[in-house]
Design a protein around this motif. Structure first.
Motif, PDB file in Angstrom:
ATOM      1  N   LYS A  38       0.817  -1.210   0.000  1.00 37.94           N
ATOM      2  CA  LYS A  38       0.000   0.000   0.000  1.00 37.94           C
ATOM      3  C   LYS A  38       0.859   1.272   0.000  1.00 37.94           C
ATOM      4  O   LYS A  38       0.417   2.312  -0.421  1.00 37.94           O
ATOM      5  N   PHE A  39       2.077   1.154   0.496  1.00 32.81           N
ATOM      6  CA  PHE A  39       2.956   2.309   0.603  1.00 32.81           C
ATOM      7  C   PHE A  39       4.101   2.206  -0.407  1.00 32.81           C
ATOM      8  O   PHE A  39       4.441   1.118  -0.853  1.00 32.81           O
ATOM      9  N   PRO A  40       4.717   3.355  -0.740  1.00 33.37           N
ATOM     10  CA  PRO A  40       5.864   3.327  -1.664  1.00 33.37           C
ATOM     11  C   PRO A  40       7.029   2.519  -1.069  1.00 33.37           C
ATOM     12  O   PRO A  40       7.109   2.344   0.142  1.00 33.37           O
ATOM     13  N   PRO A  41       7.943   2.046  -1.925  1.00 32.56           N
ATOM     14  CA  PRO A  41       9.087   1.290  -1.425  1.00 32.56           C
ATOM     15  C   PRO A  41       9.981   2.149  -0.523  1.00 32.56           C
ATOM     16  O   PRO A  41       9.969   3.368  -0.598  1.00 32.56           O
ATOM     17  N   VAL A  42      10.757   1.491   0.306  1.00 27.93           N
ATOM     18  CA  VAL A  42      11.673   2.164   1.223  1.00 27.93           C
ATOM     19  C   VAL A  42      13.053   2.201   0.577  1.00 27.93           C
ATOM     20  O   VAL A  42      13.538   1.190   0.076  1.00 27.93           O
ATOM     21  N   LYS A  43      13.679   3.375   0.573  1.00 23.55           N
ATOM     22  CA  LYS A  43      15.063   3.512   0.106  1.00 23.55           C
ATOM     23  C   LYS A  43      15.956   3.050   1.249  1.00 23.55           C
ATOM     24  O   LYS A  43      15.895   3.582   2.351  1.00 23.55           O
ATOM     25  N   PHE A  44      16.777   2.036   0.996  1.00 22.75           N
ATOM     26  CA  PHE A  44      17.611   1.452   2.035  1.00 22.75           C
ATOM     27  C   PHE A  44      19.075   1.512   1.624  1.00 22.75           C
ATOM     28  O   PHE A  44      19.432   1.071   0.537  1.00 22.75           O
ATOM     29  N   SER A  45      19.907   2.053   2.495  1.00 20.86           N
ATOM     30  CA  SER A  45      21.346   2.117   2.239  1.00 20.86           C
ATOM     31  C   SER A  45      22.065   1.063   3.084  1.00 20.86           C
ATOM     32  O   SER A  45      22.129   1.176   4.314  1.00 20.86           O
ATOM     33  N   HIS A  46      22.598   0.071   2.412  1.00 18.89           N
ATOM     34  CA  HIS A  46      23.324  -0.986   3.101  1.00 18.89           C
ATOM     35  C   HIS A  46      24.565  -0.417   3.799  1.00 18.89           C
ATOM     36  O   HIS A  46      24.859  -0.757   4.943  1.00 18.89           O
ATOM     37  N   ALA A  47      25.302   0.470   3.117  1.00 14.08           N
ATOM     38  CA  ALA A  47      26.529   1.039   3.690  1.00 14.08           C
ATOM     39  C   ALA A  47      26.250   1.834   4.964  1.00 14.08           C
ATOM     40  O   ALA A  47      26.992   1.726   5.936  1.00 14.08           O
ATOM     41  N   LYS A  48      25.190   2.621   4.948  1.00 16.60           N
ATOM     42  CA  LYS A  48      24.871   3.390   6.156  1.00 16.60           C
ATOM     43  C   LYS A  48      24.623   2.469   7.333  1.00 16.60           C
ATOM     44  O   LYS A  48      25.097   2.703   8.434  1.00 16.60           O
ATOM     45  N   HIS A  49      23.856   1.411   7.104  1.00 18.79           N
ATOM     46  CA  HIS A  49      23.498   0.515   8.203  1.00 18.79           C
ATOM     47  C   HIS A  49      24.682  -0.348   8.644  1.00 18.79           C
ATOM     48  O   HIS A  49      24.906  -0.511   9.839  1.00 18.79           O
ATOM     49  N   SER A  50      25.429  -0.903   7.711  1.00 19.01           N
ATOM     50  CA  SER A  50      26.519  -1.807   8.091  1.00 19.01           C
ATOM     51  C   SER A  50      27.796  -1.072   8.490  1.00 19.01           C
ATOM     52  O   SER A  50      28.451  -1.460   9.452  1.00 19.01           O
ATOM     53  N   THR A  51      28.130  -0.008   7.784  1.00 22.70           N
ATOM     54  CA  THR A  51      29.389   0.691   8.047  1.00 22.70           C
ATOM     55  C   THR A  51      29.211   1.860   9.015  1.00 22.70           C
ATOM     56  O   THR A  51      29.883   1.923  10.045  1.00 22.70           O
ATOM     57  N   ASP A  52      28.304   2.775   8.680  1.00 18.61           N
ATOM     58  CA  ASP A  52      28.141   3.973   9.517  1.00 18.61           C
ATOM     59  C   ASP A  52      27.500   3.662  10.867  1.00 18.61           C
ATOM     60  O   ASP A  52      27.963   4.131  11.896  1.00 18.61           O
ATOM     61  N   TYR A  53      26.419   2.866  10.849  1.00 12.15           N
ATOM     62  CA  TYR A  53      25.679   2.589  12.094  1.00 12.15           C
ATOM     63  C   TYR A  53      26.166   1.315  12.793  1.00 12.15           C
ATOM     64  O   TYR A  53      25.694   0.988  13.862  1.00 12.15           O
ATOM     65  N   LYS A  54      27.070   0.584  12.136  1.00 12.99           N
ATOM     66  CA  LYS A  54      27.666  -0.627  12.724  1.00 12.99           C
ATOM     67  C   LYS A  54      26.641  -1.701  13.107  1.00 12.99           C
ATOM     68  O   LYS A  54      26.770  -2.369  14.121  1.00 12.99           O
ATOM     69  N   VAL A  55      25.605  -1.858  12.299  1.00 11.19           N
ATOM     70  CA  VAL A  55      24.612  -2.909  12.542  1.00 11.19           C
ATOM     71  C   VAL A  55      25.253  -4.242  12.152  1.00 11.19           C
ATOM     72  O   VAL A  55      25.773  -4.386  11.048  1.00 11.19           O
ATOM     73  N   ASP A  56      25.249  -5.192  13.068  1.00 10.08           N
ATOM     74  CA  ASP A  56      25.818  -6.509  12.815  1.00 10.08           C
ATOM     75  C   ASP A  56      25.039  -7.184  11.678  1.00 10.08           C
ATOM     76  O   ASP A  56      23.811  -7.156  11.654  1.00 10.08           O
ATOM     77  N   CYS A  57      25.742  -7.804  10.762  1.00 13.30           N
ATOM     78  CA  CYS A  57      25.120  -8.456   9.602  1.00 13.30           C
ATOM     79  C   CYS A  57      23.998  -9.409  10.003  1.00 13.30           C
ATOM     80  O   CYS A  57      22.976  -9.504   9.339  1.00 13.30           O
ATOM     81  N   LYS A  58      24.206 -10.120  11.117  1.00  8.37           N
ATOM     82  CA  LYS A  58      23.245 -11.145  11.519  1.00  8.37           C
ATOM     83  C   LYS A  58      21.929 -10.565  12.037  1.00  8.37           C
ATOM     84  O   LYS A  58      20.977 -11.302  12.214  1.00  8.37           O
ATOM     85  N   VAL A  59      21.872  -9.273  12.240  1.00 10.11           N
ATOM     86  CA  VAL A  59      20.599  -8.657  12.637  1.00 10.11           C
ATOM     87  C   VAL A  59      19.596  -8.832  11.498  1.00 10.11           C
ATOM     88  O   VAL A  59      18.439  -9.176  11.728  1.00 10.11           O
ATOM     89  N   CYS A  60      20.045  -8.647  10.286  1.00  7.91           N
ATOM     90  CA  CYS A  60      19.152  -8.792   9.125  1.00  7.91           C
ATOM     91  C   CYS A  60      19.323 -10.147   8.444  1.00  7.91           C
ATOM     92  O   CYS A  60      18.353 -10.777   8.048  1.00  7.91           O
TER      93      CYS A  60
END
Length: 123
Positions: A38-60
């Motif tokens: 129902k809503f438009p797609p979400v723009k997702f930046s892998h680099a921001k989440h993995s590199t800048d925000y340091k989200v562990d790969c296994k979270v996703c």
């Protein structure tokens, strides 16, 4: 006169090289979208989440032994239409993972979108 032409050619070549270098870089922003959403797609930046925000790969990529070797699409396990084999619907999996993390970030004083239209932007 020759030096002006040479300078102009040098500037033009440098400009074109710079532009081609920028556009040759791999694109990091992905559209997370589900058919019939129902809503438009979400723009997702892998680099921001993995590199800048340091989200562990296994979270996703929680089912992957090593996400750098082989990464499945979320919808390989999380069906867009219904929960199957113990895996929630894709939309529910995205929302739980993303919104819970974003709310936690806000509680820590960081900026993160938590409302529908902050991630699902028109245009």
């Amino acid at each position: 006169m020759k030096s002006k032409k040479g300078l102009i050619v040098l500037i033009a070549v440098t400009f074109l090289f710079a532009i081609s270098f920028v556009y040759a870089q791999p694109q990091d922003v992905y559209d997370l979208k589900l058919e019939g959403a129902k809503f438009p797609p979400v723009k997702f930046s892998h680099a921001k989440h993995s590199t800048d925000y340091k989200v562990d790969c296994k979270v996703c990529h929680h089912k992957e032994a090593d996400p750098k070797v082989k990464v499945q699409k979320c919808t390989d396990c999380h069906d867009p239409a219904e929960a199957k084999n113990g895996a929630s619907k894709a939309m529910d999996a995205y929302h739980k993972n993303c919104i819970d993390c974003h709310k936690k970030a806000v509680e820590e004083g960081k900026a993160a979108p938590t409302k529908c239209n902050e991630c699902h932007k028109k245009g």
